[in-house]
Design a protein around this motif. Sequence first.
Motif, PDB file in Angstrom:
ATOM      1  N   ALA A 173     -67.026 -67.912  19.329  1.00 30.08           N
ATOM      2  CA  ALA A 173     -65.635 -68.083  18.895  1.00 30.08           C
ATOM      3  C   ALA A 173     -64.924 -69.097  19.780  1.00 30.08           C
ATOM      4  CB  ALA A 173     -64.905 -66.737  18.928  1.00 30.08           C
ATOM      5  N   GLU A 174     -65.178 -69.028  21.074  1.00 32.26           N
ATOM      6  CA  GLU A 174     -64.567 -69.971  22.003  1.00 32.26           C
ATOM      7  C   GLU A 174     -65.052 -71.393  21.724  1.00 32.26           C
ATOM      8  OE1 GLU A 174     -64.122 -70.561  26.870  1.00 32.26           O
ATOM      9  OE2 GLU A 174     -65.290 -68.896  26.046  1.00 32.26           O
ATOM     10  N   GLN A 175     -66.363 -71.543  21.449  1.00 35.77           N
ATOM     11  CA  GLN A 175     -66.895 -72.858  21.137  1.00 35.77           C
ATOM     12  C   GLN A 175     -66.281 -73.398  19.851  1.00 35.77           C
ATOM     13  OE1 GLN A 175     -71.106 -73.017  20.385  1.00 35.77           O
ATOM     14  NE2 GLN A 175     -71.168 -75.250  20.280  1.00 35.77           N
ATOM     15  N   MET A 176     -66.172 -72.569  18.832  1.00 35.72           N
ATOM     16  CA  MET A 176     -65.594 -73.006  17.558  1.00 35.72           C
ATOM     17  C   MET A 176     -64.143 -73.421  17.731  1.00 35.72           C
ATOM     18  SD  MET A 176     -67.248 -70.173  14.957  1.00 35.72           S
ATOM     19  CE  MET A 176     -66.345 -70.802  13.528  1.00 35.72           C
ATOM     20  N   ALA A 177     -63.408 -72.677  18.527  1.00 36.22           N
ATOM     21  CA  ALA A 177     -62.004 -73.028  18.776  1.00 36.22           C
ATOM     22  C   ALA A 177     -61.908 -74.385  19.451  1.00 36.22           C
ATOM     23  CB  ALA A 177     -61.338 -71.952  19.627  1.00 36.22           C
ATOM     24  N   GLY A 178     -62.832 -74.673  20.365  1.00 33.72           N
ATOM     25  CA  GLY A 178     -62.816 -75.954  21.041  1.00 33.72           C
ATOM     26  C   GLY A 178     -63.106 -77.101  20.095  1.00 33.72           C
ATOM     27  N   ILE A 179     -63.991 -76.882  19.125  1.00 32.77           N
ATOM     28  CA  ILE A 179     -64.329 -77.927  18.157  1.00 32.77           C
ATOM     29  C   ILE A 179     -63.201 -78.123  17.150  1.00 32.77           C
ATOM     30  CG2 ILE A 179     -65.940 -78.583  16.322  1.00 32.77           C
ATOM     31  CD1 ILE A 179     -68.095 -76.987  17.838  1.00 32.77           C
ATOM     32  N   LEU A 180     -62.655 -77.004  16.643  1.00 37.68           N
ATOM     33  CA  LEU A 180     -61.654 -77.065  15.568  1.00 37.68           C
ATOM     34  C   LEU A 180     -60.249 -77.357  16.081  1.00 37.68           C
ATOM     35  CD1 LEU A 180     -62.874 -73.948  13.543  1.00 37.68           C
ATOM     36  CD2 LEU A 180     -63.170 -76.352  12.912  1.00 37.68           C
ATOM     37  N   GLY A 181     -59.999 -77.063  17.349  1.00 35.88           N
ATOM     38  CA  GLY A 181     -58.653 -77.224  17.882  1.00 35.88           C
ATOM     39  C   GLY A 181     -57.722 -76.096  17.514  1.00 35.88           C
ATOM     40  N   ARG A 182     -58.274 -75.010  17.025  1.00 36.97           N
ATOM     41  CA  ARG A 182     -57.473 -73.831  16.658  1.00 36.97           C
ATOM     42  C   ARG A 182     -58.381 -72.600  16.694  1.00 36.97           C
ATOM     43  NH1 ARG A 182     -59.209 -72.802  11.534  1.00 36.97           N
ATOM     44  NH2 ARG A 182     -60.026 -74.609  10.361  1.00 36.97           N
ATOM     45  N   GLY A 186     -76.154 -67.630  17.994  1.00 42.32           N
ATOM     46  CA  GLY A 186     -75.622 -68.025  19.301  1.00 42.32           C
ATOM     47  C   GLY A 186     -76.219 -69.284  19.890  1.00 42.32           C
ATOM     48  N   ILE A 187     -76.923 -70.111  19.092  1.00 46.26           N
ATOM     49  CA  ILE A 187     -77.443 -71.391  19.573  1.00 46.26           C
ATOM     50  C   ILE A 187     -76.336 -72.440  19.440  1.00 46.26           C
ATOM     51  CG2 ILE A 187     -79.182 -73.185  19.278  1.00 46.26           C
ATOM     52  CD1 ILE A 187     -80.394 -70.611  20.225  1.00 46.26           C
ATOM     53  N   PRO A 188     -75.825 -73.003  20.538  1.00 44.30           N
ATOM     54  CA  PRO A 188     -74.671 -73.905  20.470  1.00 44.30           C
ATOM     55  C   PRO A 188     -74.859 -75.097  19.529  1.00 44.30           C
ATOM     56  CG  PRO A 188     -75.047 -73.244  22.731  1.00 44.30           C
ATOM     57  CD  PRO A 188     -76.205 -72.726  21.945  1.00 44.30           C
ATOM     58  N   LEU A 189     -76.044 -75.714  19.521  1.00 42.18           N
ATOM     59  CA  LEU A 189     -76.262 -76.862  18.639  1.00 42.18           C
ATOM     60  C   LEU A 189     -76.086 -76.470  17.192  1.00 42.18           C
ATOM     61  CD1 LEU A 189     -77.207 -79.842  18.342  1.00 42.18           C
ATOM     62  CD2 LEU A 189     -79.523 -78.950  18.092  1.00 42.18           C
ATOM     63  N   PHE A 190     -76.578 -75.295  16.829  1.00 44.29           N
ATOM     64  CA  PHE A 190     -76.444 -74.837  15.447  1.00 44.29           C
ATOM     65  C   PHE A 190     -74.997 -74.473  15.121  1.00 44.29           C
ATOM     66  CE2 PHE A 190     -81.074 -73.165  15.858  1.00 44.29           C
ATOM     67  CZ  PHE A 190     -81.529 -74.464  15.821  1.00 44.29           C
ATOM     68  N   VAL A 191     -74.306 -73.956  16.129  1.00 41.05           N
ATOM     69  CA  VAL A 191     -72.886 -73.650  15.911  1.00 41.05           C
ATOM     70  C   VAL A 191     -72.131 -74.927  15.573  1.00 41.05           C
ATOM     71  CG1 VAL A 191     -70.760 -72.844  17.010  1.00 41.05           C
ATOM     72  CG2 VAL A 191     -72.903 -71.622  17.407  1.00 41.05           C
ATOM     73  N   GLU A 192     -72.385 -75.994  16.315  1.00 45.14           N
ATOM     74  CA  GLU A 192     -71.730 -77.276  16.025  1.00 45.14           C
ATOM     75  C   GLU A 192     -72.036 -77.724  14.609  1.00 45.14           C
ATOM     76  OE1 GLU A 192     -72.457 -80.345  18.831  1.00 45.14           O
ATOM     77  OE2 GLU A 192     -72.160 -79.044  20.570  1.00 45.14           O
ATOM     78  N   ALA A 193     -73.313 -77.612  14.226  1.00 38.03           N
ATOM     79  CA  ALA A 193     -73.702 -78.055  12.893  1.00 38.03           C
ATOM     80  C   ALA A 193     -73.029 -77.220  11.816  1.00 38.03           C
ATOM     81  CB  ALA A 193     -75.223 -77.984  12.752  1.00 38.03           C
ATOM     82  N   MET A 194     -72.882 -75.923  12.043  1.00 41.64           N
ATOM     83  CA  MET A 194     -72.230 -75.042  11.063  1.00 41.64           C
ATOM     84  C   MET A 194     -70.759 -75.392  10.915  1.00 41.64           C
ATOM     85  SD  MET A 194     -74.337 -72.796   9.728  1.00 41.64           S
ATOM     86  CE  MET A 194     -73.452 -71.316   9.283  1.00 41.64           C
ATOM     87  N   VAL A 195     -70.112 -75.666  12.048  1.00 44.21           N
ATOM     88  CA  VAL A 195     -68.694 -76.020  11.999  1.00 44.21           C
ATOM     89  C   VAL A 195     -68.506 -77.355  11.292  1.00 44.21           C
ATOM     90  CG1 VAL A 195     -66.674 -76.585  13.404  1.00 44.21           C
ATOM     91  CG2 VAL A 195     -68.143 -74.683  14.054  1.00 44.21           C
ATOM     92  N   ASP A 196     -69.511 -78.235  11.394  1.00 47.91           N
ATOM     93  CA  ASP A 196     -69.431 -79.528  10.724  1.00 47.91           C
ATOM     94  C   ASP A 196     -69.631 -79.431   9.217  1.00 47.91           C
ATOM     95  OD1 ASP A 196     -68.894 -80.886  12.999  1.00 47.91           O
ATOM     96  OD2 ASP A 196     -70.972 -81.491  13.392  1.00 47.91           O
ATOM     97  N   CYS A 197     -70.075 -78.238   8.732  1.00 44.52           N
ATOM     98  CA  CYS A 197     -70.229 -78.056   7.293  1.00 44.52           C
ATOM     99  C   CYS A 197     -68.861 -78.177   6.619  1.00 44.52           C
ATOM    100  CB  CYS A 197     -70.836 -76.700   6.975  1.00 44.52           C
ATOM    101  SG  CYS A 197     -72.561 -76.568   7.443  1.00 44.52           S
ATOM    102  N   ASP A 198     -68.856 -78.333   5.282  1.00 43.98           N
ATOM    103  CA  ASP A 198     -67.566 -78.541   4.613  1.00 43.98           C
ATOM    104  C   ASP A 198     -66.701 -77.287   4.726  1.00 43.98           C
ATOM    105  OD1 ASP A 198     -69.187 -78.363   1.347  1.00 43.98           O
ATOM    106  OD2 ASP A 198     -68.965 -76.877   2.937  1.00 43.98           O
TER     107      ASP A 198
END
Length: 940
Positions: free
Chosen positions: A213-222, A238-250
């Motif tokens: 959740a903390e990583q996603m907030a840092g990427i999204l800014g909210r 909980g793999i950070p690289l995959f989290v980034e890729a998921m957040v980059d999804c539409d």
Amino acid sequence: MGRRAELAFLAEVFDQARKQAAAAVLLGGEAGVGKSRLLSRFAEQAEQDGAHVIVGGCVELSTEGLAYAPFTAALRQLVREMGAADVAAMLPEGAARDLARLLPEFGEPSGDTETESARARLFEQILTLLERLAERRPVVLIIEDIHWADRSSRDLIAFLSRNLRAVPLLMVMTYRSDELNRTHPLRPVLAQLARVEGVSRIEVPRLSQDEVAEQMAGILGRTPEFARVDKVFERTEGIPLFVEAMVDCDGDYAFPESLHDLILGSVERLPEETQRVLRIAAAGGIRVGHELLATVSGLSDVDLENALRPAVASNVMQVADGGAYAFRHALIREAVHDELLPGEHARMHARYAEAIGGNRGLVPPGRAAIEMAHHWFSARDDLWALVSAWEAAEKAANAFAYTEQIQLLERVLTLWDKVPDAAERIDADHTTVLERASEAAYAAADIDRCMKFAKGALSELDEATAPERVAELLVRLVNCKVQKGKDGTLEDLRKAERLVPLPSETRAMVLSRLGTLLMLGDHVIEGTAVTQEALRVARAVGDECQEADLLINLALGHSISGDLHSTLATNRRAQAIGARHKSGRVVLRALANNVDALENLGRSEDAAELAAEGEKLAKEYGRYRDSGVFIANNRAEALDSLGRWDEALAVVKRALAMDPSVRNRWHLTRTRAAILLARGEVDAAKDDLVEIGALSDRLEEWTQEWTHNTRLALGWHLLVGDPMTALDKAEAALISPPWSRKAMLGWRLLAQIHRVCDAAAPVSPDRVQALRTRADELATSMNTDGPVSEMFRLECFGDFIGAAEGWLHLNRPYARAKALFHATATVTDRDLITEWLRESRATATDLGAAPLIAQVDLVARRSGISLSSTPTAEETNLLTPRELEVLRLVAEGKSNRDIAAQLSISAKTASVHVSNIIAKLGVSTRGEATATAHRLSLLT
């Protein structure tokens, strides 16, 4: 985020390394878990704290033969920062020429062809360079992705981990823990390093849901919605690289069905032309130069930049140093490469091979050959895969990367039958490939493979038509047998000698090795004749280095024959030749043999001093792992004689940490075993004696090693209270023994046999008398070559008073203490006996020689002699009378059951007494209790 604990750990280890000594951290974790990002943050902190951060990484190509990739990258960084001249100035004179084999900025590589020590020398140069850098300011050396490391890099990593000591340096190595299957070559290296002092191993864990959740907030800014966090955490685990890729999804989070699709998601959203170029780039590796990619893709500079701009903007690709592009993560490159169709895969790799072949400047210096070998092999083009592997093998040999050379030569052998004109294509026949492979395997210390290749080559050769090639291979097999401790070496060398009867360089080489082994086998007359013939050939062809080697062989014969002064003079002549030709091997070999000669002359102080000088020279020559370790053992032997046992053991420990050859390891282990026996450290001594084969029935082909092992085995059986087994072995030793003509060794063993007779006489007087008679008969044929052998001779004939006086002048305290103890049985003057026992005990106490202490105390107790000043009241009252009785029996080596039987108490009561004694004396073991009791004179 979520890595605070790991960052704190790295900071703590680095702080300790700066204050105390070098350290290493093995940083494991799954692919994409954030190891590189963690290290990047740590490196920033370290640089802010004044550290010099040096970074190198392994690449997938390393597994196919690209040697020393992380260290080449680290050297390239240093050259950029400091300049090649300043880096070279930190090394011994001429040493940078070895580094030129990794990086052309260091000039022309050295012309040294001594493959057996070349790689070890390169390791030493890199070790020295890191030590010098750390002397200026603390160093952090980061090596990423060692799961891809080539064998040479793995060996160098292990070497540095063991030998970087008293400098402020931290080495951090990352690896993918999820790739380490049971047969992965990194697994044994990790297990080995885990046992090295100063090496830590940590695992970077997956992120928790809160951390995601903390990583996603840092990427999204909210702050993200809980449902989305829950879904992302569930799918990415909980793999950070995959989290980034998921957040980059539409925005509606249409989650991909697999992690592979997840990784490719960011690629598939790019323009089609960008995806096409990414597929081309993926065939080139995780990092590919702009010019190379432009050539392979057929695009102009502008079109290539336009095609890649979206990939850079979306963080799929990154612009790297040196005009190159790099995939942000290896997983992305792997996923894109896996999308290549079979035909596309072959075409792409062939285009890379053709492009590099047409312009080798498209890849970093020194990489063209291995890059071409990789791409042609991946393109499944058997002809060019074979040709390029042959060329790459030669390049690997030039870089001292012998393991990688073997790997490439094995590829040549595998493809041989698929290429009908293979021999014409590489201008070498199949046998030559096997010969090269055997040479590389020997240089890499891979003795089993060396023997396999050599035997394969011999099976293809006809002695009648290729006698010199056969002779050279036989010599190589002999060298392997020596390393493995196998017999049959003289037979092989005699056959090789018969194959080359006429004067030639090959015959000189065969005779040189034959002469050495004949000398070591005590065939001094024949060995000298063989060596002198080889010397004539060497002088005729003007090979001064070969001449120096042969002079050293002659000096060895002088030493064995007892002419130690000629030994010193001849070795000095050889050393002068070696110095003139800057041959470190010759210089150090001659010096090492003179250390041994000085020790045999009783000049142990001079021997230790010369050995220390030799070790320093070995480091300067970059030869410490072979020549330096041998000299270190000579120094340890001299320190042993001087009674500086702790120093000797420290020297042995450091030398063993260098991972020496089998023979050198056995030499060091023998030296340590002798001290352990003298100190009564039963278990540790037994381990060493088992390792060197001293407790087995194996008959050593080399008489010196047999003599050493036999003496140590006799000492072991006496130590454990088994004089009859010692008697058996002593009798066997005098039945057609391979007795060393080296006077000191022979007389020392004979003196030990007499001590066996002393111990066994009460049990079997007739056998002992027969053994003494045989020993006396043998003694009549032995000579002495100096004061050391003379002292042992005196002990053999019972003149312990004369021996003790001689040991005093030679400054050998333990030998004198033992001689004084035995001398007490030859006189009746009580005052004299008391004086000798007290001196003997004082020396034994200083040295920690528990068995001698026990022997002296037993004689003193039986004779009613007080050995020390009156103990204090506190010390006298420390134990109860019963506990003192128990302690005396413990000191005699009795078990709890034995003590119970002797004192008519139960075994449990005896155990309680022993526990109380250990507690009152403040010690941990029965042996420590015995030593403390002797120190406090509680048993007198």
